[in-house]
Scaffold this motif. Structure first.
Motif, PDB file in Angstrom:
ATOM      1  N   ARG A   1      20.150  85.561 -61.279  1.00 33.02           N
ATOM      2  CA  ARG A   1      20.001  87.014 -61.099  1.00 33.02           C
ATOM      3  C   ARG A   1      20.714  87.462 -59.827  1.00 33.02           C
ATOM      4  O   ARG A   1      21.372  88.509 -59.803  1.00 33.02           O
ATOM      5  N   SER A   2      20.598  86.659 -58.773  1.00 32.02           N
ATOM      6  CA  SER A   2      21.302  86.982 -57.532  1.00 32.02           C
ATOM      7  C   SER A   2      22.805  87.031 -57.766  1.00 32.02           C
ATOM      8  O   SER A   2      23.498  87.939 -57.291  1.00 32.02           O
ATOM      9  N   ASN A   3      23.302  86.057 -58.531  1.00 34.46           N
ATOM     10  CA  ASN A   3      24.744  86.017 -58.806  1.00 34.46           C
ATOM     11  C   ASN A   3      25.195  87.213 -59.640  1.00 34.46           C
ATOM     12  O   ASN A   3      26.291  87.746 -59.442  1.00 34.46           O
TER      13      ASN A   3
ATOM     14  N   GLN B   1      16.135  93.254 -56.849  1.00 35.09           N
ATOM     15  CA  GLN B   1      17.395  92.997 -57.546  1.00 35.09           C
ATOM     16  C   GLN B   1      17.326  93.510 -58.978  1.00 35.09           C
ATOM     17  O   GLN B   1      18.262  94.153 -59.481  1.00 35.09           O
ATOM     18  N   LEU B   2      16.194  93.249 -59.637  1.00 35.35           N
ATOM     19  CA  LEU B   2      16.046  93.664 -61.034  1.00 35.35           C
ATOM     20  C   LEU B   2      16.062  95.182 -61.163  1.00 35.35           C
ATOM     21  O   LEU B   2      16.714  95.728 -62.063  1.00 35.35           O
ATOM     22  N   GLN B   3      15.383  95.883 -60.271  1.00 35.63           N
ATOM     23  CA  GLN B   3      15.373  97.346 -60.356  1.00 35.63           C
ATOM     24  C   GLN B   3      16.773  97.915 -60.170  1.00 35.63           C
ATOM     25  O   GLN B   3      17.172  98.853 -60.873  1.00 35.63           O
ATOM     26  N   LEU B   4      17.555  97.337 -59.270  1.00 37.89           N
ATOM     27  CA  LEU B   4      18.928  97.802 -59.082  1.00 37.89           C
ATOM     28  C   LEU B   4      19.759  97.591 -60.338  1.00 37.89           C
ATOM     29  O   LEU B   4      20.558  98.453 -60.721  1.00 37.89           O
ATOM     30  N   LEU B   5      19.574  96.475 -61.014  1.00 35.82           N
ATOM     31  CA  LEU B   5      20.337  96.199 -62.237  1.00 35.82           C
ATOM     32  C   LEU B   5      19.967  97.178 -63.346  1.00 35.82           C
ATOM     33  O   LEU B   5      20.822  97.565 -64.145  1.00 35.82           O
ATOM     34  N   PHE B   6      18.702  97.597 -63.389  1.00 38.11           N
ATOM     35  CA  PHE B   6      18.265  98.568 -64.391  1.00 38.11           C
ATOM     36  C   PHE B   6      19.010  99.902 -64.248  1.00 38.11           C
ATOM     37  O   PHE B   6      19.045 100.699 -65.187  1.00 38.11           O
ATOM     38  N   LEU B   7      19.578 100.151 -63.077  1.00 37.68           N
ATOM     39  CA  LEU B   7      20.219 101.446 -62.820  1.00 37.68           C
ATOM     40  C   LEU B   7      21.593 101.561 -63.458  1.00 37.68           C
ATOM     41  O   LEU B   7      22.139 102.661 -63.558  1.00 37.68           O
ATOM     42  N   LEU B   8      22.152 100.443 -63.903  1.00 36.23           N
ATOM     43  CA  LEU B   8      23.510 100.439 -64.443  1.00 36.23           C
ATOM     44  C   LEU B   8      23.500 100.713 -65.939  1.00 36.23           C
ATOM     45  O   LEU B   8      22.493 100.518 -66.629  1.00 36.23           O
ATOM     46  N   THR B   9      24.633 101.133 -66.462  1.00 32.63           N
ATOM     47  CA  THR B   9      24.741 101.395 -67.902  1.00 32.63           C
ATOM     48  C   THR B   9      24.723 100.081 -68.683  1.00 32.63           C
ATOM     49  O   THR B   9      25.016  99.005 -68.138  1.00 32.63           O
ATOM     50  N   ASP B  10      24.408 100.179 -69.967  1.00 34.77           N
ATOM     51  CA  ASP B  10      24.437  98.993 -70.830  1.00 34.77           C
ATOM     52  C   ASP B  10      25.825  98.362 -70.830  1.00 34.77           C
ATOM     53  O   ASP B  10      25.968  97.142 -70.734  1.00 34.77           O
TER      54      ASP B  10
ATOM     55  N   GLY C   1       9.819 100.646 -59.752  1.00 34.01           N
ATOM     56  CA  GLY C   1       9.926  99.331 -59.138  1.00 34.01           C
ATOM     57  C   GLY C   1       9.585  99.411 -57.665  1.00 34.01           C
ATOM     58  O   GLY C   1       9.052 100.422 -57.184  1.00 34.01           O
ATOM     59  N   PRO C   2       9.879  98.354 -56.914  1.00 34.67           N
ATOM     60  CA  PRO C   2       9.521  98.336 -55.485  1.00 34.67           C
ATOM     61  C   PRO C   2      10.182  99.432 -54.669  1.00 34.67           C
ATOM     62  O   PRO C   2       9.690  99.796 -53.603  1.00 34.67           O
TER      63      PRO C   2
ATOM     64  N   ALA D   1      22.020  97.401 -47.053  1.00 38.49           N
ATOM     65  CA  ALA D   1      23.204  97.949 -47.729  1.00 38.49           C
ATOM     66  C   ALA D   1      24.502  97.558 -47.041  1.00 38.49           C
ATOM     67  O   ALA D   1      25.571  97.636 -47.642  1.00 38.49           O
ATOM     68  N   GLU D   2      24.403  97.142 -45.787  1.00 36.92           N
ATOM     69  CA  GLU D   2      25.619  96.822 -45.038  1.00 36.92           C
ATOM     70  C   GLU D   2      25.939  95.339 -45.139  1.00 36.92           C
ATOM     71  O   GLU D   2      25.123  94.539 -45.557  1.00 36.92           O
ATOM     72  N   GLY D   3      27.129  94.975 -44.729  1.00 38.60           N
ATOM     73  CA  GLY D   3      27.512  93.578 -44.676  1.00 38.60           C
ATOM     74  C   GLY D   3      28.150  93.094 -45.962  1.00 38.60           C
ATOM     75  O   GLY D   3      28.458  93.869 -46.884  1.00 38.60           O
ATOM     76  N   SER D   4      28.342  91.779 -46.035  1.00 36.42           N
ATOM     77  CA  SER D   4      28.984  91.165 -47.202  1.00 36.42           C
ATOM     78  C   SER D   4      28.069  91.232 -48.410  1.00 36.42           C
ATOM     79  O   SER D   4      26.864  91.496 -48.291  1.00 36.42           O
ATOM     80  N   VAL D   5      28.643  90.985 -49.559  1.00 36.60           N
ATOM     81  CA  VAL D   5      27.849  90.986 -50.800  1.00 36.60           C
ATOM     82  C   VAL D   5      26.735  89.960 -50.707  1.00 36.60           C
ATOM     83  O   VAL D   5      25.587  90.227 -51.093  1.00 36.60           O
ATOM     84  N   ASP D   6      27.066  88.768 -50.198  1.00 37.95           N
ATOM     85  CA  ASP D   6      26.042  87.726 -50.064  1.00 37.95           C
ATOM     86  C   ASP D   6      24.911  88.196 -49.166  1.00 37.95           C
ATOM     87  O   ASP D   6      23.729  87.965 -49.465  1.00 37.95           O
ATOM     88  N   ASP D   7      25.249  88.863 -48.065  1.00 37.60           N
ATOM     89  CA  ASP D   7      24.224  89.348 -47.140  1.00 37.60           C
ATOM     90  C   ASP D   7      23.336  90.401 -47.794  1.00 37.60           C
ATOM     91  O   ASP D   7      22.113  90.413 -47.595  1.00 37.60           O
ATOM     92  N   VAL D   8      23.943  91.292 -48.568  1.00 40.98           N
ATOM     93  CA  VAL D   8      23.177  92.348 -49.235  1.00 40.98           C
ATOM     94  C   VAL D   8      22.149  91.744 -50.181  1.00 40.98           C
ATOM     95  O   VAL D   8      20.950  92.070 -50.130  1.00 40.98           O
ATOM     96  N   VAL D   9      22.601  90.854 -51.040  1.00 39.81           N
ATOM     97  CA  VAL D   9      21.717  90.287 -52.077  1.00 39.81           C
ATOM     98  C   VAL D   9      20.640  89.410 -51.459  1.00 39.81           C
ATOM     99  O   VAL D   9      19.492  89.383 -51.916  1.00 39.81           O
ATOM    100  N   LYS D  10      20.979  88.705 -50.396  1.00 37.00           N
ATOM    101  CA  LYS D  10      20.040  87.791 -49.746  1.00 37.00           C
ATOM    102  C   LYS D  10      18.834  88.540 -49.191  1.00 37.00           C
ATOM    103  O   LYS D  10      17.736  87.986 -49.087  1.00 37.00           O
ATOM    104  N   LYS D  11      19.015  89.802 -48.826  1.00 36.11           N
ATOM    105  CA  LYS D  11      17.931  90.585 -48.213  1.00 36.11           C
ATOM    106  C   LYS D  11      17.007  91.228 -49.243  1.00 36.11           C
ATOM    107  O   LYS D  11      16.039  91.902 -48.869  1.00 36.11           O
ATOM    108  N   LEU D  12      17.298  91.040 -50.518  1.00 30.25           N
ATOM    109  CA  LEU D  12      16.520  91.694 -51.574  1.00 30.25           C
ATOM    110  C   LEU D  12      15.641  90.697 -52.310  1.00 30.25           C
ATOM    111  O   LEU D  12      16.055  89.565 -52.594  1.00 30.25           O
ATOM    112  N   SER D  13      14.426  91.119 -52.652  1.00 23.68           N
ATOM    113  CA  SER D  13      13.550  90.284 -53.483  1.00 23.68           C
ATOM    114  C   SER D  13      14.065  90.281 -54.914  1.00 23.68           C
ATOM    115  O   SER D  13      14.906  91.105 -55.305  1.00 23.68           O
TER     116      SER D  13
END
Length: 803
Positions: A265-267, A310-319, A165-166, A294-306
């Motif tokens: 997806r952001s949520n 976001q999708l690539q990060l979700l792929f990293l988690l277990t089913d 991914g990116p 990576a720093e700041g509130s959850v909202d701030d973290v997600v807002k800075k990601l395309s």
């Protein structure tokens, strides 16, 4: 080195002690093999330091000394890594540094030096259809591939535990097989009877490393003949001993990619970062160049990601983690899924094994398909009691039998009782068994949840198609009954308290009534005026239906001194609705004698099966009313108009206005008038409900086929009232009602032929439906002409994609 068949390769793999290391090499090879290299690509010289040729590779290279003279050492080893195996491994996995090779290739992906096209979603699908309008659909040449992928994000794929991914390549906590591909599902053909999703091959450039790959392949073939049958066994490497009975949730990440979009997806990622996975995800961001994000509130973290990041990060988690996160978002309405919406993968997913099971997402959360839910359910109940040492309890609950349960006892119980009864009798009374099933089917328990909701969620997770109904019509019935009961209990209005009690009950009733009247008008206008075969694809969308009223009936209608304006966004007021009720009835009456000539379907819009001698194509016109028989259209009008007259003579406007808080006791509605209004509303609603003038959901409950092929299907509405549909039909182009899919069945049998009732699916208004609105798109391929002869363009290989 002798040639090996698949069985010999499998046996060889068993002898390899460090399969984890081998998996890592092969996983990267799958990514390299489907990557797009630029024409001027120069392989990093470091590849030659970290990738070591095997003796088998050197034997092939020695057979053609020009290879190592013509290409750099890094291009050669990258070509060997890309080919990976001839009759034996081409890379020495014991002395090569796979982690450094992954790091190098990851950086090339992250910097966009190497490109992976993202095959999921519809970005490339739309771009292909918008920008490549020629007759070439089998493949794209390299220059066009570059144009297609320009300004698009890196493709998110996963091979084993390597996720692209990116961010480049990151190791996931879960192993999956969603490999990249240079064959992308990009178009639907112009045949209106075809729903297959067709693929386009992306041709890559002949960069030096690929030229080296081709030369190695030729030299190996010259020396040994055909390469050994290693591809199949190596594809299964990441599975180890897991999932012998098929992998559940095999396309879970594709489901997220295709169906959890935008703010949803952001949520979802916000929930993940707020969970016990948060530290892991923040550390990934720090490691892969997003320290500030990576720093700041959850909202701030997600807002800075395309969205792709976001999708690539979700792929990293277990089913398990993803399923629990999605279910939690759905239950808390952070992801709002309407009752009638079923979200499924639209772009296809790779499956290694026929028993692998795919996902669906509904208001009950994510489920994985089951080969046979009843068998899975029975086995799970038995396992739960057996592991808990409660087989005596199981015997008693199944059949009031003293002693221990015997195998087959649960299935015998299910033969005579519904799964819902089984949950109530066999599962809910035992917390141990309930906990076992909830863990087995990855379902978290909610303390405040009712037994009914818990039962439905559990059965959904097991794999059953659980019926789901919106509460609108039951709410209206209950509110009408409550208003009527309030009037009867007061009998005579004597005080402001009496008036306040009536107002309170009446306000809720009229809110529901406005919704009912808007649906009554819009559903029937949409149903009769639309081209369902070509435009709606037999899917009802309330948003489109509401808009169709202004298109067909008019954006405004005069009624004496009052001009009503229709609101295309919905929420029309009672006064407007009453005017449009009358206008809609008049419009339907006009259709009975209206000419059909100007709405005949164009020949190019007819499907291939119109030439079928045994069946009649049902939709010869672009508006449904024109395909209806005159007698059925007339009957529809008579019942529709009868309901309209009941609404119009019930003094709705006067009573609604009379209930206003500013009214004095002298202008408050008369008790008898309100009771009469209730009676007429009840009669009118019974008509529009009984004759299916409302978009009420039906769910298929049973289907019988006899030895002659005669079909009888029974479906239930929200009140458990049955409708029976028969088959087969002599008409083509008609969709049928299916298990597990909500359906609408409009008035009567409009086409007038036995076994030919029309069935609509339901497309709810949601981010998912908005994203896929207008999909599939028809692609017209110009015919090739040569010497005056028109040649049909060949249809390319297609991916099965039932809509």
């Amino acid at each position: 080195m002798p040639w090996k068949n698949q069985a010999q390769v499998e046996e060889e793999l068993k002898q390899i002690s460090d399969k984890t290391r081998l998996q890592k090499f092969y996983n990267l090879r799958e990514i390299i093999n489907q990557s797009i290299f630029p024409q001027d690509y120069e392989a990093n010289p470091a590849y030659a330091r970290y990738l070591v040729k095997s003796e088998h590779a050197q034997e092939i290279l020695d057979s053609n000394s020009e290879i190592e003279d013509e290409f750099s050492a890094s291009d050669v080893v990258l070509g060997l890594m890309d080919f990976f195996y001839f009759n034996d491994l081409l890379i020495d996995i014991n002395t090569s540094d796979i982690d450094e090779v992954i790091r190098l290739f990851s950086e090339e992906i992250r910097s966009n030096k190497v490109k992976l096209p993202h095959r999921f979603g519809r970005e490339l699908y739309d771009k292909f259809n918008d920008n490549f309008n020629n007759d070439r659909t089998e493949f794209l040449e390299y220059d066009d591939v570059v144009k297609l992928l320009d300004s698009t994000e890196q493709g998110i794929y996963q091979v084993g535990n390597l996720v692209t991914g990116p961010f480049g390549i990151i190791e996931s906590l879960e192993v999956r097989y969603l490999p990249p591909s240079l064959k992308l599902p990009l178009w639907h053909c112009s045949d209106t009877g075809c729903t297959a999703l067709h693929s386009v091959q992306l041709n890559v450039t002949a960069s030096m490393n690929i030229q080296a790959y081709n030369s190695i392949a030729e030299a190996g073939k010259e020396l040994f003949g055909h390469d050994s049958e290693w591809e199949g066994p190596y594809s299964y490497l990441h599975r180890g001993e897991k999932w012998a009975g098929g992998r559940p949730y095999t396309d879970l990440c594709v489901l997220i990619s295709d169906t959890i979009l935008g703010i949803e997806r952001s949520n979802l990622l916000k929930q993940a970062i707020s969970s016990d996975q948060g530290a892991f995800l923040r550390n990934i961001l720090r490691t892969y160049g997003k320290k500030k994000a990576a720093e700041g509130s959850v909202d701030d973290v997600v807002k800075k990601l395309s969205s792709a990041e976001q999708l690539q990060l979700l792929f990293l988690l277990t089913d398990d983690s993803l399923i629990k996160l999605i279910d939690d978002c759905v239950q808390r309405r952070i992801i709002k899924i309407p009752a009638n919406e079923l979200r499924v993968v639209r772009t296809g997913a790779t499956s290694l094994y026929s028993l692998d099971r795919f996902c669906e997402l509904s208001m009950y959360g994510v489920k994985s398909d089951s080969r046979d839910p009843l068998v899975s359910f029975s086995a799970a109940i038995w396992e739960g009691y057996n592991k808990a040492g409660l087989l005596d309890d199981l015997a008693w609950r199944c059949s009031k039998h003293e002693g221990s349960a015997t195998p087959g006892m649960v299935m015998a119980y299910l033969r005579d009782h519904s799964p819902q009864e089984a949950v109530q009798t066999l599962i809910l009374p035992s917390r141990v068994v309930l906990n076992y099933l909830s863990e087995k089917f990855i379902m978290h328990l909610i303390a405040s949840e009712s037994d009914t909701d818990l039962t439905n969620r559990l059965l959904w997770k097991v794999g059953f198609d659980v019926t789901r109904y919106e509460a609108d019509y039951i709410s209206f019935i209950n509110r009408l009954q409550s208003f009527n009961d309030t009037l009867l209990s007061i009998n005579e209005i004597k005080s402001e308290a009496d008036r306040e009690a009536i107002r309170s009950a009446g306000v809720n009733l009229f809110v529901s009534l406005e919704h009912i009247l808007e649906e009554f008008i819009s559903y029937n206008v949409w149903m009769l005026s639309s081209d369902h075969f070509l435009n709606t694809h037999f899917n009802f969308n309330n948003k489109d239906a509401v808009k169709s009223v202004s298109d067909i009936i008019g954006s405004s209608k005069d009624s004496g001194s009052f001009t009503a304006h229709w609101d295309d966004k919905g929420g029309n007021t009672l006064g407007t609705l009453l005017v449009y009720l009358s206008a809609t009835s008049n419009w339907i009456e006009s259709l009975i004698t209206k000419s059909k000539e100007d709405i005949k379907r164009a020949p190019e819009d007819l499907p291939h099966y119109t030439s079928d001698d045994e069946r009649i194509f049902a939709f010869a016109h672009t508006e449904l009313w024109a395909d209806a028989t005159q007698s059925e259209l007339k009957r529809l009008y008579e019942h529709f108009d009868k309901a309209v007259k009941l609404f119009l003579t019930s003094a709705l406007a006067e009573i609604r206005n009379g209930l206003d808080h500013k009214r004095t006791d002298l202008t408050f509605p008369d008790m008898n008038a309100m009771l009469a209004c209730c009676a007429r509303l009840k009669d009118a609603f019974n008509i529009i409900d009984a004759f299916r003038f409302l978009p009420k959901t039906y769910w298929l409950n049973s289907k019988q086929v006899d030895v002659y092929g005669r079909i009888q299907s029974e479906a239930f509405d929200y009140q458990k009232k049955a409708i029976r549909l028969f088959g087969p039909s002599e008409m083509s182009g008609l969709p049928s009602i299916k298990f597990g899919k909500p359906a609408l069945v409009p008035f009567g049998n409009l086409l007038g032929i036995p076994n030919s009732e029309i069935v609509f699916g339901i497309q709810e208004v949601s981010p998912y439906s908005e994203y896929w609105n207008g999909y599939p798109r028809r692609r017209f391929i110009p015919a090739k002409e040569a010497e005056g002869v028109t040649e049909e363009v060949e249809v390319v290989e297609s991916i099965d994609n039932e809509e």
